[in-house]
Design a protein around this motif. Structure first.
Motif, PDB file in Angstrom:
ATOM      1  N   ILE A 207       9.317  -2.259  -2.194  1.00  0.00           N
ATOM      2  CA  ILE A 207       9.624  -0.642  -2.619  1.00  0.00           C
ATOM      3  C   ILE A 207      10.811  -0.067  -1.949  1.00  0.00           C
ATOM      4  O   ILE A 207      10.830  -0.169  -0.693  1.00  0.00           O
ATOM      5  CB  ILE A 207       8.224   0.196  -2.363  1.00  0.00           C
ATOM      6  CG1 ILE A 207       8.303   1.680  -2.814  1.00  0.00           C
ATOM      7  CG2 ILE A 207       8.234   0.092  -0.764  1.00  0.00           C
ATOM      8  CD1 ILE A 207       6.987   2.192  -2.855  1.00  0.00           C
ATOM      9  N   SER A 211      11.851   5.474  -3.863  1.00  0.00           N
ATOM     10  CA  SER A 211      10.562   5.472  -4.596  1.00  0.00           C
ATOM     11  C   SER A 211       9.471   5.939  -3.491  1.00  0.00           C
ATOM     12  O   SER A 211       8.328   6.363  -3.951  1.00  0.00           O
ATOM     13  CB  SER A 211      10.312   3.950  -5.042  1.00  0.00           C
ATOM     14  OG  SER A 211      11.134   3.602  -6.021  1.00  0.00           O
ATOM     15  N   PHE A 212       9.429   5.638  -2.369  1.00  0.00           N
ATOM     16  CA  PHE A 212       8.552   5.718  -1.381  1.00  0.00           C
ATOM     17  C   PHE A 212       8.640   7.271  -1.075  1.00  0.00           C
ATOM     18  O   PHE A 212       7.438   7.896  -1.134  1.00  0.00           O
ATOM     19  CB  PHE A 212       8.788   5.117   0.141  1.00  0.00           C
ATOM     20  CG  PHE A 212       7.799   5.366   1.022  1.00  0.00           C
ATOM     21  CD1 PHE A 212       6.558   4.111   1.197  1.00  0.00           C
ATOM     22  CD2 PHE A 212       7.804   6.217   1.792  1.00  0.00           C
ATOM     23  CE1 PHE A 212       5.811   4.543   1.928  1.00  0.00           C
ATOM     24  CE2 PHE A 212       6.832   6.378   2.841  1.00  0.00           C
ATOM     25  CZ  PHE A 212       5.716   5.586   2.843  1.00  0.00           C
TER      26      PHE A 212
END
Length: 627
Positions: A207, A211-212
């Motif tokens: 990830i 995105s996190f």
């Protein structure tokens, strides 16, 4: 503080010492309050301190012991108030329970606005690994409450025995510290050590940071120097231009747990709920929207969550959500529901809080109205008691009880009754001289004083066999033997007459003249009944009433005149009294009788002749009184 604290203290006293003791404690604490404390109302802290001090004095028990007993009762009160399930699932051990207690307090702060709850956190002692409980409170001197609560939690929830030892007070380190000694291990203690499953996880990152940050819009990652290295998208939108090279301590202050905001402290208390709040001037007030203008206090953002140590990066990840109460609170902080991720339960809590807030206000109003209703009921009971006392003062108790229960009071005939009439010598002449203006007040004052003295003699509590029928002008009428039969009715009336005569010798009228009364006593049958509904009167009918009145009016002034029938009753064994002295007057013609009636004078015998006699309804009166 909210009223549930004082209510728990009230329950402690009521359940263990009784209502009378609680009333003494309230009186000692100078607390003027009817009914119980309202759970959702706010009271001054001094009320609680005063109650504890008063309880210590009334119960002759040290205040510390009372506080510890209060801790036990407070936990029971919370269980009885519907918090039993949430308390049971708060932690599998006493330590876990205390670690999560701050989270419960933070939740309750949304239910009870402005609640200033204490804070708890646990650490381990380096020497032996014993649990150290850190207790933070702005209210001094309440440490013993914590001891009572923790002992009860361990015993009732975790089936274990613990002892708490105070090792540091607030003056030493700014807060109170206890060592928790476990006498027995909890049966439901959970081993939190799990095997490492790192070999099942990929070592390659799956990830991206972007995105996190999108997945967790409210998170902050900072290094050992507390410098922010990463933040969620919503966090950056609300606090723009404040992230680069900023320390987290420049933006936030730690609300819970109460400890110094540094990396090592967080690492040692990693399993604790954390609440951070933005500092002053961090949030741009002009950029915020809402119906209510924000202030420095209302615009401060609270973030609630947990700290996670990311050892690969040597950083601390604060995974959190905004702590808001309702939709208005959300708007005041420049937030939207879209800022909260779909998986975050905060979305549901914000929406539900709208309904809950309305229900809470309704419950609060209901509690206040219930208290007012109880107060009205108490006032009604007080007024009813006054009405009953008034009714019992003008009617015999047995007759009054029938009227209260709306039962018919039928006319009754009483065969053996003794009546008494008294009159004041020269009353008509006194009235003639004082018939106008302030003179009439002198008449009322004189009669009220005289008859108040006489009324003391026929108090139902001390002499239930005498009933005062009425007063008309200067005439005072009393009876014995009705409505309840009485064998010594003649003796009771004779003693009343003698004591009234004694009292009259010490009374003077407003002009300073000696008051002289004449009394007539007669026995015989009468018929009784209640006349009227709006102002009911218990009335006596029959020739006996007429003859008693004429015995007084035709009697020698200043004497007790006894009729032939009454004299016969007084010479019977049941009515005989060795203190009575009779002097034959002669036969007196009297209207209502075909033949003249024999009469006697009644007086006391000399004291030496009756020194061995101790029985009697009345005692000779020697008090003096000027009108």
């Amino acid at each position: 503080q909210y009223g549930f604290v004082n209510h728990a203290l009230e329950l402690l006293v009521l359940r263990n010492f009784g209502e009378e003791t609680w009333e003494k404690i309230k009186k000692e604490a100078l607390l003027e309050m009817d009914g119980s404390f309202l759970v959702r109302s706010i009271y001054d802290d001094d009320v609680s301190y005063n109650l504890v001090g008063a309880a210590s004095k009334v119960l002759n028990t040290p205040a510390g012991d009372i506080l510890e007993m209060f801790g036990v009762m407070f936990f029971q009160f919370c269980e009885e108030s519907g918090y039993d399930k949430i308390l049971k699932v708060l932690g599998g051990t006493t330590k876990d329970f205390l670690q999560n207690l701050d989270a419960l307090h933070d939740h309750l702060a949304t239910i009870y606005p402005g609640m200033n709850a204490p804070s708890f956190r646990c650490s381990e002692r380096d020497s032996d690994g014993a649990t150290i409980l850190h207790y933070y409170s702005e209210r001094p001197g309440l440490e013993r409450i914590v001891i009572g609560i923790v002992k009860t939690v361990a015993k009732r929830l975790h089936d274990s025995e613990v002892e708490l030892e105070l090792i540091q007070d607030k003056e030493d380190c700014g807060h109170v510290q206890f060592i928790i000694h476990e006498k027995s291990t909890a049966k439901n203690a959970i081993d939190t050590k799990n095997e490492c499953f790192e070999h099942m996880l990929s070592v390659e990152p799956k990830i991206s940071p972007s995105s996190f940050c999108r997945l967790f819009p409210f998170h902050i990652m900072f290094d050992e120097n507390l410098i922010i290295r990463q933040a969620g998208n919503s966090f950056i939108r609300v606090l723009p231009n404040t992230i680069d090279n900023k320390k987290i301590t420049d933006l936030f202050e730690m609300i819970r747990p109460q400890m110094d905001f540094n990396f090592d402290n967080i690492l040692s208390h990693i399993n604790t709920i954390y609440v951070l709040r933005t500092k002053v001037n961090v949030v741009d007030l002009d950029a915020l929207e809402g119906d209510t203008l924000p202030t420095q206090d209302t615009s401060k953002m609270r973030l609630k969550g947990q700290m996670i140590y990311v050892k690969e990066a040597g950083c601390m990840l604060f995974l959190c959500s905004p702590s808001v109460i309702n939709l208005d609170d959300l708007c005041r902080r420049g937030l939207y529901l879209s800022d909260i991720p779909l998986h975050d339960a905060t979305r549901d809590l914000v929406l539900l809080s709208e309904q809950f807030e309305a229900e809470y206000k309704l419950t609060q109003k209901l509690e206040i109205l219930t208290d007012k209703l109880k107060q009205t009921h108490r006032e009604l009971a007080t007024e009813k008691a006054k009405t009953d006392r008034l009714m019992y003062s003008i009617l015999p108790p047995s007759v009054a009880n029938k009227l209260r229960h709306q039962q018919p009071v039928v006319a009754e005939k009483h065969n053996n009754v003794t009546l008494m009439f008294s009159g004041i010598l020269g009353f008509n002449e006194f009235c003639a001289k004082n018939s106008e203006g302030l003179g009439a007040m002198r008449i009322v004052h004189m009669l009220n004083t005289v008859y108040s003295k006489f009324d003391v003699l026929i108090d139902p509590a001390t002499n239930p066999n005498i009933y005062k029928v009425e007063t008309v002008g200067d005439k005072y009428m009393a009876a014995s033997g009705l409505p309840e039969p009485c064998d010594d009715h003649a003796r009771c009336i004779a003693l009343l007459a003698l004591n009234m005569m004694d009292i009259s010798r010490s009374l003077k009228d407003p002009d300073g003249n000696q008051i002289v009364i004449t009394i007539g006593i007669h026995s015989g049958p009468v018929v009784t009944g209640v006349i009227g509904k709006k102002m009911p009167r218990y009335c006596l009918f029959g020739n006996t009433v007429n003859i008693t009145s004429r015995t007084e009016t035709t009697g020698v002034k200043g004497k007790i005149n006894v009729s032939e029938t009454a004299f016969g009753f007084l010479n019977k064994t049941v009515c005989h009294d060795p203190r009575f002295l009779f002097e034959y007057r002669g036969e007196i013609p009297m209207k209502g009788r075909p033949q003249p009636m024999k009469c006697w004078y009644l007086s006391w015998k000399a004291e030496e002749e009756t020194s061995d006699f101790t029985k009697g309804c009345f005692r000779r009166t020697t008090a003096t009184c000027d009108l």
